[in-house]
Design an enzyme around this catalytic site. Structure first.
Site, PDB file in Angstrom:
ATOM      1  N   ALA A  75     113.826 107.608  53.348  1.00  0.00           N
ATOM      2  CA  ALA A  75     112.496 107.332  53.911  1.00  0.00           C
ATOM      3  C   ALA A  75     111.549 106.632  52.947  1.00  0.00           C
ATOM      4  CB  ALA A  75     111.835 108.596  54.459  1.00  0.00           C
ATOM      5  N   ALA A  76     112.047 106.177  51.788  1.00  0.00           N
ATOM      6  CA  ALA A  76     111.154 105.449  50.874  1.00  0.00           C
ATOM      7  C   ALA A  76     110.654 104.157  51.517  1.00  0.00           C
ATOM      8  CB  ALA A  76     111.884 105.144  49.564  1.00  0.00           C
ATOM      9  N   GLY A  77     111.555 103.436  52.184  1.00  0.00           N
ATOM     10  CA  GLY A  77     111.145 102.202  52.851  1.00  0.00           C
ATOM     11  C   GLY A  77     110.158 102.460  53.966  1.00  0.00           C
ATOM     12  N   ASP A  78     110.378 103.514  54.740  1.00  0.00           N
ATOM     13  CA  ASP A  78     109.445 103.865  55.818  1.00  0.00           C
ATOM     14  C   ASP A  78     108.092 104.259  55.250  1.00  0.00           C
ATOM     15  OD1 ASP A  78     111.430 103.441  57.715  1.00  0.00           O
ATOM     16  OD2 ASP A  78     112.083 105.530  57.681  1.00  0.00           O
TER      17      ASP A  78
END
Length: 306
Positions: free
Chosen positions: A251-254
């Site tokens: 979820a880093a990109g989100d």
């Protein structure tokens, strides 16, 4: 007034089990643990934008099952408007079945469930939500014709339009590029869109240049520990990532997309919004899980680089 972000996209329940190794075909293994975690790229980005200062509305579909109720509840806890999260009778909610082995390799099966029922007609029923937005975010975990409708309507309404092309399996439709303000892929997604292997700043610049030639107005390629690359046809700028000790990159990109959108909606400059999103993403990788790892505004404001 608080900036408004509308996220049109997916909601999944992640069913995660850990085992010593991945099972072979036909084999039954004893697992070590099991958890259910609310996820889906759309829901993750909605949670990130809400925790990072925006007023958020989610547009999506779940099943009329217990997971659907739990996915809605997880968003409502974050004070996200769920009036446009529709429960579809007779169908399951979207799920991701994930097995993780001792070396953190995984095998994943995704069932679209309710996400596959998010049609243009469903989005059109909630057009007032789009009209009230400052920023509209889409991804690719719902039907492509729905994404196209959402992008076109967002452009007609004069909103800031962000597309996170995930998951990406090939080039985007050529007609989409003119409807976007920001195209935000990661390395593998940029590679899928362009055919260029993105494994360095130089290759990221080449991929960004190709996406600009295809018609994208502005491109941000997220590069994990290398930070991100911004390109708009006039300049290409590298933003180094804050230094942290990573635990889990889920979820880093989100988190980056949601944080960038929240900052942009509040009137921050592009550079300020990118830096803000990067701090939020860096903080997220220091914690385990998807939505549980997403930081809050106070965390970002209190961040001090190591």
């Amino acid at each position: 007034m608080q900036a408004k972000v509308v996220v049109i996209g997916s909601l999944n329940m992640d069913l995660v089990t850990r085992a010593e190794r991945l099972p072979r075909a036909g084999e039954t293994l004893a697992g070590e643990s099991f958890i259910t975690v609310p996820g889906g790229k759309g829901a993750n980005q909605a949670v990130a934008a809400a925790r990072l200062g925006a007023q958020v509305s989610m547009v999506g579909c779940v099943g009329d099952d217990a997971y659907g109720e739990q996915l809605r509840a997880a968003l409502l806890v974050e004070q996200i408007d769920c009036d446009a999260v529709t429960a579809v009778p007779g169908i399951s909610s979207g799920v991701a079945l994930i097995v993780v082995d001792a070396s953190s390799q995984n095998a994943i099966v995704i069932v679209a469930g309710g996400n596959g029922r998010l049609t243009p007609e469903v989005v059109a029923r909630f057009d007032s939500k789009l009209a009230e937005a400052d920023v509209i975010i889409c991804q690719l975990e719902v039907p492509m014709d729905t994404v196209e409708h959402a992008l076109q309507r967002a452009r007609e309404l004069g909103k800031i339009v962000i597309l996170n092309p995930a998951p990406a399996s090939g080039p985007l439709p050529a007609s989409w590029f003119s409807m976007l303000d920001y195209l935000i892929p990661n390395e593998s997604e940029a590679a899928a869109l362009t055919g260029i292997t993105v494994d360095s700043l130089a290759s990221a610049e080449a991929a960004a240049s190709q996406l600009l030639k295809a018609g994208a107005a502005k491109v941000i390629i997220t590069l994990g520990a290398l930070g991100s690359l911004f390109a708009d046809g006039q300049r290409i700028t590298h933003f180094p990532a804050p230094k942290v000790q990573p635990v889990d990159t889920t979820a880093a990109g989100d988190t980056f997309v949601g944080g960038f959108a929240a900052a942009l909606a509040q009137g921050k400059s592009e550079a300020e919004a990118i830096a803000f999103g990067q701090i939020a993403a860096a903080l997220s990788v220091t914690r385990a899980g998807a939505q549980p790892s997403i930081p809050r505004l106070s965390d970002v404001q209190g961040f001090r680089p190591s």
